[in-house]
Design a protein around this motif. Structure first.
Motif, PDB file in Angstrom:
ATOM      1  N   GLN A 134      14.297   5.888   4.227  1.00 21.57           N
ATOM      2  CA  GLN A 134      13.392   5.960   3.096  1.00 21.57           C
ATOM      3  C   GLN A 134      13.092   7.663   2.844  1.00 21.57           C
ATOM      4  O   GLN A 134      12.902   8.227   1.822  1.00 21.57           O
ATOM      5  N   LEU A 135      12.943   8.268   4.080  1.00 19.05           N
ATOM      6  CA  LEU A 135      12.542   9.626   4.067  1.00 19.05           C
ATOM      7  C   LEU A 135      13.740  10.379   3.638  1.00 19.05           C
ATOM      8  O   LEU A 135      13.653  11.416   2.770  1.00 19.05           O
ATOM      9  N   TRP A 136      14.822  10.134   4.365  1.00 20.49           N
ATOM     10  CA  TRP A 136      16.230  10.914   3.885  1.00 20.49           C
ATOM     11  C   TRP A 136      16.447  11.029   2.402  1.00 20.49           C
ATOM     12  O   TRP A 136      16.666  11.748   1.657  1.00 20.49           O
ATOM     13  N   GLN A 137      16.264   9.388   1.697  1.00 16.94           N
ATOM     14  CA  GLN A 137      16.558   9.593   0.267  1.00 16.94           C
ATOM     15  C   GLN A 137      15.547  10.154  -0.578  1.00 16.94           C
ATOM     16  O   GLN A 137      16.091  10.686  -1.131  1.00 16.94           O
ATOM     17  N   SER A 138      14.220  10.205  -0.154  1.00 18.55           N
ATOM     18  CA  SER A 138      13.170  10.906  -0.792  1.00 18.55           C
ATOM     19  C   SER A 138      13.584  12.462  -0.659  1.00 18.55           C
ATOM     20  O   SER A 138      13.272  13.259  -1.601  1.00 18.55           O
ATOM     21  N   LEU A 139      13.729  12.905   0.305  1.00 17.23           N
ATOM     22  CA  LEU A 139      14.279  14.540   0.741  1.00 17.23           C
ATOM     23  C   LEU A 139      15.565  14.621  -0.229  1.00 17.23           C
ATOM     24  O   LEU A 139      15.642  15.759  -0.776  1.00 17.23           O
ATOM     25  N   THR A 140      16.544  13.746  -0.323  1.00 16.34           N
ATOM     26  CA  THR A 140      17.781  14.032  -0.882  1.00 16.34           C
ATOM     27  C   THR A 140      17.374  14.053  -2.553  1.00 16.34           C
ATOM     28  O   THR A 140      18.103  15.157  -3.123  1.00 16.34           O
ATOM     29  N   GLU A 141      16.539  13.285  -3.087  1.00 19.69           N
ATOM     30  CA  GLU A 141      16.250  13.341  -4.473  1.00 19.69           C
ATOM     31  C   GLU A 141      15.384  14.604  -4.748  1.00 19.69           C
ATOM     32  O   GLU A 141      15.648  15.410  -5.771  1.00 19.69           O
ATOM     33  N   ALA A 142      14.436  14.863  -3.695  1.00 18.07           N
ATOM     34  CA  ALA A 142      13.683  16.191  -4.005  1.00 18.07           C
ATOM     35  C   ALA A 142      14.281  17.469  -3.691  1.00 18.07           C
ATOM     36  O   ALA A 142      14.125  18.468  -4.522  1.00 18.07           O
ATOM     37  N   GLY A 143      15.279  17.333  -3.017  1.00 18.83           N
ATOM     38  CA  GLY A 143      15.959  18.366  -2.860  1.00 18.83           C
ATOM     39  C   GLY A 143      17.463  18.800  -3.733  1.00 18.83           C
ATOM     40  O   GLY A 143      18.044  19.906  -4.064  1.00 18.83           O
ATOM     41  N   ALA A 144      17.700  17.556  -4.634  1.00 17.12           N
ATOM     42  CA  ALA A 144      18.919  17.940  -5.472  1.00 17.12           C
ATOM     43  C   ALA A 144      18.808  19.092  -6.296  1.00 17.12           C
ATOM     44  O   ALA A 144      19.751  19.833  -6.455  1.00 17.12           O
ATOM     45  N   PRO A 145      17.708  19.349  -7.076  1.00 19.35           N
ATOM     46  CA  PRO A 145      17.645  20.685  -7.956  1.00 19.35           C
ATOM     47  C   PRO A 145      17.568  21.961  -7.107  1.00 19.35           C
ATOM     48  O   PRO A 145      17.673  22.930  -7.658  1.00 19.35           O
TER      49      PRO A 145
END
Length: 371
Positions: free
Chosen positions: A209-220
């Motif tokens: 869950q944390l990996w996916q959230s960081l991936t989304e937040a980090g995309a921009p």
């Protein structure tokens, strides 16, 4: 009979991302996802996301936890403030380095010792053997944590999108409990890449869950997943030692140029004190080989174990070497005789399969980020 490698909580996710996996210290770990160079450059210029769940967490608790750790390790753990961390080492009685460690003080009488993956069991066994006589308990918490790291200049912006923890107040070599993307975490700021960044200790069931959230937040912000291969070139550019290369049981902290981590002034005895006192005196009177940086004049890459030469003689040995994406040239760390250690020393080369390739001697680190 070989045993199957251990898997982190993110193993299936790494495979779904097409990671090239490798056995590292008994763990199946992502080596790279696509291009090692692209991953390296992302951390230098934007941000990278790492799974470091192979690291070994050992919890020490009890009224005499600090006194015990000050006895078992070379550092003065009693002076570590609440919420702070310290780089230190555990040595043998003869002063040889067993491992380099980070110790976090989590509470009044609670500490977390983080060991390198390949040494975690050895460190756990040593601490367990040394705790007798202290009102303290050593607990193996390796299965209690997954560890993710966000590294790079964009890491603070990415983290601020997923936590309201006081990141601005979180100093280098500190840790604080918080919630990241809805997940309880110990948020640390120690790093092993030469860049700013954060390490997140979480329960394994929360890792994906944390990996996916960081991936989304980090995309921009240009964040990409990164493997162990670029972690190695990043730490090499930053001049950071790797156990088994720059640090071994054959070396004392003084041999490794890290005598500053040994705190003779602390109260009471500690394991290796006598041998380290002698090592410190030796280093004063007859300087041991020094750890230096080497930058290639040509294109051939030096590797660990290659001889360093000057005037037709062997004057040292390469401990780590790789092409440097940031410098655009092969680089290496090496222990060399003190007389050849000054930056700019001429006539130094590396014996690469019988050919003496010229190298420039430089001070470490090769790379230092702009604050």
């Amino acid at each position: 009979m070989s045993t199957a490698p251990r898997l982190t909580a993110l193993d299936a996710l790494h495979r779904s991302l097409g990671a090239t996996m490798t056995d590292f210290a008994g763990w199946d770990m992502p080596l790279r996802y696509a291009s090692e160079r692209d991953e390296h450059n992302a951390v230098r210029t934007r941000a990278g996301l790492f799974d470091l769940s192979h690291m070994g967490e050992i919890t020490v608790t009890g009224p005499e936890a600090a006194a015990f750790l000050s006895y078992a390790l070379v550092g003065n753990i009693a002076t570590v403030g609440n919420g702070r961390a310290r780089y230190t080492m555990i040595v043998q009685e003869d002063g040889g380095i067993v491992d380099d460690l980070i110790v976090y003080r989590l509470g009044e009488s609670e500490y977390m010792v983080v060991a390198n993956a390949g040494n975690a069991q050895i460190v756990l066994d040593a601490l367990t053997a040394r705790v007798g006589g202290f009102d303290a308990e050593v607990r193996d918490d390796r299965d209690a944590y997954a560890l993710l790291a966000v590294q790079g200049p964009e890491s603070p912006a990415i983290m601020k999108a997923v936590t309201d923890a006081d990141l601005d107040g979180l100093k280098y070599y500190a840790g604080l409990p918080g919630t990241v993307a809805g997940v309880p975490a110990l948020i640390a700021r120690t790093g092993y890449t030469g860049e700013d960044g954060f390490e997140l200790f979480v329960a394994p069931e929360h890792a994906e869950q944390l990996w996916q959230s960081l991936t989304e937040a980090g995309a921009p912000h240009g964040l990409i997943p990164c493997g162990l291969s670029c972690r190695d070139t990043l730490r090499l550019e930053a001049g950071m030692p790797l156990y088994g290369h720059e640090l071994t049981t054959a070396l004392t902290p003084f041999d490794a140029g890290l005598g500053r981590v040994v705190k003779f002034e602390k109260e009471g005895d500690f394991v290796g004190r006598e041998a380290l006192t002698a090592a410190a005196e030796r280093a004063e009177s007859a300087p041991p080989r020094k750890l230096v940086g080497l930058i290639a004049e040509g294109r051939r890459v030096p590797r660990a174990g290659f001889p360093v030469v000057a005037d037709g003689k062997v004057i040292g040995e390469v401990t780590s070497g790789a092409p440097s994406p940031t410098l655009g040239k092969p680089i290496a760390m090496a222990y060399v005789d003190a007389v050849f250690a000054a930056p700019g020393t001429e006539g130094v080369g590396v014996d690469i399969r019988g050919t003496h390739e010229p190298y420039e001697v430089v001070a470490l680190p090769f790379y230092k980020r702009q604050k």
